[in-house]
Design a protein around this motif. Structure first.
Motif, mmCIF file in Angstrom:
data_model
loop_
_atom_site.group_PDB
_atom_site.id
_atom_site.type_symbol
_atom_site.label_atom_id
_atom_site.label_comp_id
_atom_site.label_asym_id
_atom_site.label_seq_id
_atom_site.Cartn_x
_atom_site.Cartn_y
_atom_site.Cartn_z
ATOM 1 N N SER A 5 2.153 8.914 1.582
ATOM 2 C CA SER A 5 1.803 8.810 0.167
ATOM 3 C C SER A 5 1.332 7.390 -0.141
ATOM 4 N N ALA A 6 1.003 7.166 -1.413
ATOM 5 C CA ALA A 6 0.581 5.832 -1.841
ATOM 6 C C ALA A 6 1.688 4.807 -1.607
ATOM 7 N N VAL A 7 2.928 5.244 -1.772
ATOM 8 C CA VAL A 7 4.062 4.333 -1.558
ATOM 9 C C VAL A 7 4.102 3.847 -0.118
ATOM 10 N N HIS A 8 3.850 4.757 0.828
ATOM 11 C CA HIS A 8 3.834 4.380 2.240
ATOM 12 C C HIS A 8 2.734 3.355 2.519
ATOM 13 N N TYR A 9 1.562 3.582 1.942
ATOM 14 C CA TYR A 9 0.447 2.660 2.180
ATOM 15 C C TYR A 9 0.716 1.293 1.549
ATOM 16 N N VAL A 10 1.373 1.284 0.398
ATOM 17 C CA VAL A 10 1.759 0.003 -0.221
ATOM 18 C C VAL A 10 2.720 -0.739 0.703
ATOM 19 N N TYR A 11 3.672 -0.003 1.258
ATOM 20 C CA TYR A 11 4.650 -0.612 2.162
ATOM 21 C C TYR A 11 3.959 -1.204 3.391
ATOM 22 N N ILE A 12 3.018 -0.444 3.961
ATOM 23 C CA ILE A 12 2.293 -0.909 5.149
ATOM 24 C C ILE A 12 1.462 -2.146 4.825
ATOM 25 N N THR A 36 8.026 -5.307 -3.548
ATOM 26 C CA THR A 36 9.098 -4.521 -4.159
ATOM 27 C C THR A 36 8.650 -3.942 -5.494
ATOM 28 N N PHE A 37 7.965 -4.762 -6.295
ATOM 29 C CA PHE A 37 7.475 -4.295 -7.597
ATOM 30 C C PHE A 37 6.473 -3.151 -7.424
ATOM 31 N N LEU A 38 5.540 -3.315 -6.494
ATOM 32 C CA LEU A 38 4.513 -2.296 -6.294
ATOM 33 C C LEU A 38 5.108 -0.984 -5.789
ATOM 34 N N ILE A 39 6.076 -1.080 -4.893
ATOM 35 C CA ILE A 39 6.720 0.151 -4.412
ATOM 36 C C ILE A 39 7.416 0.855 -5.573
ATOM 37 N N LEU A 48 8.545 0.094 -16.788
ATOM 38 C CA LEU A 48 9.917 -0.310 -17.085
ATOM 39 C C LEU A 48 10.839 -0.032 -15.907
ATOM 40 N N LYS A 49 10.681 1.149 -15.324
ATOM 41 C CA LYS A 49 11.517 1.533 -14.179
ATOM 42 C C LYS A 49 11.254 0.620 -12.980
ATOM 43 N N SER A 50 10.000 0.246 -12.762
ATOM 44 C CA SER A 50 9.672 -0.601 -11.612
ATOM 45 C C SER A 50 10.306 -1.988 -11.748
ATOM 46 N N ILE A 51 10.393 -2.476 -12.985
ATOM 47 C CA ILE A 51 11.052 -3.769 -13.215
ATOM 48 C C ILE A 51 12.539 -3.661 -12.898
ATOM 49 N N GLN A 52 13.144 -2.555 -13.285
ATOM 50 C CA GLN A 52 14.563 -2.329 -12.981
ATOM 51 C C GLN A 52 14.787 -2.180 -11.475
ATOM 52 N N ILE A 53 13.838 -1.544 -10.806
ATOM 53 C CA ILE A 53 13.945 -1.366 -9.352
ATOM 54 C C ILE A 53 13.943 -2.716 -8.648
ATOM 55 N N MET A 54 13.150 -3.662 -9.145
ATOM 56 C CA MET A 54 13.134 -4.995 -8.555
ATOM 57 C C MET A 54 14.533 -5.605 -8.574
ATOM 58 N N TYR A 55 15.202 -5.516 -9.704
ATOM 59 C CA TYR A 55 16.555 -6.072 -9.820
ATOM 60 C C TYR A 55 17.545 -5.294 -8.948
ATOM 61 N N ILE A 312 21.608 -20.767 2.254
ATOM 62 C CA ILE A 312 20.906 -20.165 3.387
ATOM 63 C C ILE A 312 20.438 -18.747 3.067
ATOM 64 N N PHE A 313 21.297 -17.970 2.408
ATOM 65 C CA PHE A 313 21.035 -16.545 2.256
ATOM 66 C C PHE A 313 20.237 -16.182 1.007
ATOM 67 N N ALA A 314 20.171 -17.071 0.008
ATOM 68 C CA ALA A 314 19.522 -16.720 -1.263
ATOM 69 C C ALA A 314 18.107 -16.164 -1.080
ATOM 70 N N PRO A 315 17.204 -16.867 -0.379
ATOM 71 C CA PRO A 315 15.857 -16.294 -0.220
ATOM 72 C C PRO A 315 15.852 -15.033 0.647
ATOM 73 N N VAL A 316 16.777 -14.969 1.598
ATOM 74 C CA VAL A 316 16.798 -13.822 2.508
ATOM 75 C C VAL A 316 17.191 -12.552 1.768
ATOM 76 N N ILE A 317 18.056 -12.665 0.764
ATOM 77 C CA ILE A 317 18.451 -11.497 -0.027
ATOM 78 C C ILE A 317 17.228 -10.870 -0.681
ATOM 79 N N VAL A 318 16.348 -11.707 -1.217
ATOM 80 C CA VAL A 318 15.132 -11.213 -1.875
ATOM 81 C C VAL A 318 14.171 -10.622 -0.842
ATOM 82 N N ILE A 319 14.042 -11.272 0.305
ATOM 83 C CA ILE A 319 13.166 -10.764 1.372
ATOM 84 C C ILE A 319 13.670 -9.412 1.878
ATOM 85 N N ALA A 320 14.975 -9.342 2.128
ATOM 86 C CA ALA A 320 15.559 -8.106 2.646
ATOM 87 C C ALA A 320 15.455 -6.967 1.642
ATOM 88 N N ALA A 321 15.433 -7.297 0.341
ATOM 89 C CA ALA A 321 15.337 -6.262 -0.689
ATOM 90 C C ALA A 321 14.104 -5.388 -0.481
#
Length: 461
Positions: A5-12, A36-39, A48-55, A312-321
């Motif tokens: 789907s479009a979500v898969h292509y965004v992820y890729i 994360t926002f685009l997915i 609105l939902k996509s903004i909540q998903i980011m958090y 150390i972990f602060a940026p990694v938490i966002v990356i891993a999200a």
């Protein structure tokens, strides 16, 4: 056949953007936030939902990483208390007699990490080896970045990809492939040996060349804070310090014995290490201060430990999200109960379009294994590569055992934490180096090893 789907292509697309950003030696937090926002937007079709998903993705990521953040922070806090009384210096004196130079330090740290990882898993092994051997390795001149490389390649790579003793990885792979755990382990031996020898050899050559040039990047060096500088000042050795220097390694040895005797692994083993660190830190604080002073001292050590961990972990938490959403379990938590595993879907799609012959099958099995490991979990892709081994072996008449073992090795070496920054964070944190820099150091050795392993697999399957 799985339809993307479009979500898969965004992820890729966003994954490619992130990898390119890494290759340009730039930070990747912003691309991960955008991804994360685009997915969220393409999945929910609701701004609105996509903004909540980011958090929610960041909160879920932090929850998944919390255990390792806490144990690293506690070990650092314990190390601070040991430094205050000079016990860390005393503990390292016997080790220095074994570790004579930089090259030996690289292999001593790596081999100890491998052995401990085999028996109690890499996560608790990182805390143990980091606390006991890292200072001695750095003392003889081994840069922290190369100590981290040794811990990564030997522990998260060689140890976790073979899993000869706990047998979690071959058990999962074998069940999915319809073969026994022992069959996977036997088939993996020549592949594992090839991967291990080539990877370590390439890494060692790179390290020797870099040490000769004396061109260690400033970003790879330990950056000392004022507190760390103060901790390295001359400290008066007391009888209590000698006692703690003896008791501390003994306590961790007892932990290992208990883990082996009662088969304590994974998160439970990490918890035992973390709890031991708390006890040692508390005992040191009480023994070497008045009761009133100890209340303040232990608080300061805890603060320093967690400041280090969060830094150390602060940026990694966002990356891993972003990358955690490739896993079905995390995707369901963040996107909703109808979400699927993006990485698994992509892997299945690729498997359905490749030609069924020995060479492309071997390469695709390794590639799919690596793709499913991008979420940073060494085991999440094992059911898929096991199932693909069963499918591919039937379609092309190749050795199913070897194909399953190849998929396991590729999945774990990538996802177990060697070449993706969000997977190397425990080692990077304990060694105080940048996860992105550590992943870059590991990249060429690991890719060289994977190429050699695929070639060997083609010849024997």
């Amino acid at each position: 056949m799985v339809a993307l789907s479009a979500v898969h292509y965004v992820y890729i697309i966003m994954t490619i953007v992130i990898i390119v950003t890494l290759m340009l030696k730039k930070e990747i937090v912003l691309p991960c936030i955008v991804g994360t926002f685009l997915i969220g937007l393409f999945y929910s079709h609701n701004l609105l939902k996509s903004i909540q998903i980011m958090y929610n993705s960041v909160v879920t990521s932090a929850t998944e990483l919390l255990g390792i953040i806490v144990v690293i922070s506690l070990v650092v806090a314990m190390s601070r208390s040991l430094s205050d009384i000079g016990a860390d210096e005393l503990m390292m004196r016997p080790v220095r007699k074994v570790i004579k130079g930089k090259k030996m330090a690289y292999f001593v740290v790596g081999i100890v990490m491998l052995i401990v990882s085999w028996f109690i898993w890499p996560s608790p092994a990182v805390a143990l080896v980091g606390a006991l051997l890292l200072p001695a390795a750095i003392e003889v001149g081994l840069p922290a970045i190369w100590a981290a490389v040794a811990m990564n390649l030997f522990g998260n790579g060689m140890g976790l990809s073979s899993d000869f003793f706990i047998q979690g990885a071959p058990s999962i792979t074998g069940k999915a492939a319809g073969i026994s755990t022992l069959s996977v382990m036997k088939a993996s031996v020549p592949l594992w040996a090839t991967m291990a020898i080539v990877t370590v050899a390439v890494s060692y050559v790179m390290m020797v060349r870099e040490l000769k040039k004396n061109n260690i990047s400033e970003s790879c060096e330990n950056i000392e804070t004022p507190e760390e500088i103060a901790a390295t000042q001359e400290t008066k050795i007391t009888t209590g310090g000698i006692f703690i220097a003896i008791v501390t390694p003994l306590a961790f040895v007892i932990d290992v014995v208990l883990m082996l005797k009662y088969k304590i692994v994974g998160g439970d083993a990490t918890a035992l290490v973390g709890g031991t660190a708390i006890i040692i830190m508390s005992v040191v604080s009480v023994m070497h201060n008045t009761l009133s002073e100890s209340l303040e001292k232990i608080t300061n050590n805890i603060k320093e430990g967690f400041i280090f961990g969060i830094k150390i972990f602060a940026p990694v938490i966002v990356i891993a999200a972003f990358f955690f959403m490739g896993s079905q379990d995390i995707a369901k938590q963040v996107l909703g109960p109808g979400a699927t595993g993006l990485l698994s879907d992509i892997g299945i799609y690729l498997s359905s379009i490749i030609p069924m012959s020995r060479v492309p099958i071997a390469f695709m099995q390794a590639i799919i294994g690596g793709i499913t490991g991008l979420d940073g979990s060494g085991f999440s892709g094992l059911p898929l590569v096991g199932a693909l081994a069963q499918t591919f072996s039937t379609a092309a008449d190749v050795n199913k055992d070897v194909l399953a073992a190849l998929g396991q090795i590729a999945t774990v070496w990538v996802g177990g934490g060697t070449i993706i920054p969000w997977g190397v964070i425990p080692v990077a944190a304990i060694c105080n180096v940048k996860p992105t820099e550590l992943a870059r150091k590991n990249l060429i050795p690991v890719l060289s090893g994977l190429l050699a392993t695929v070639i060997v697999a083609i010849l024997i399957m």
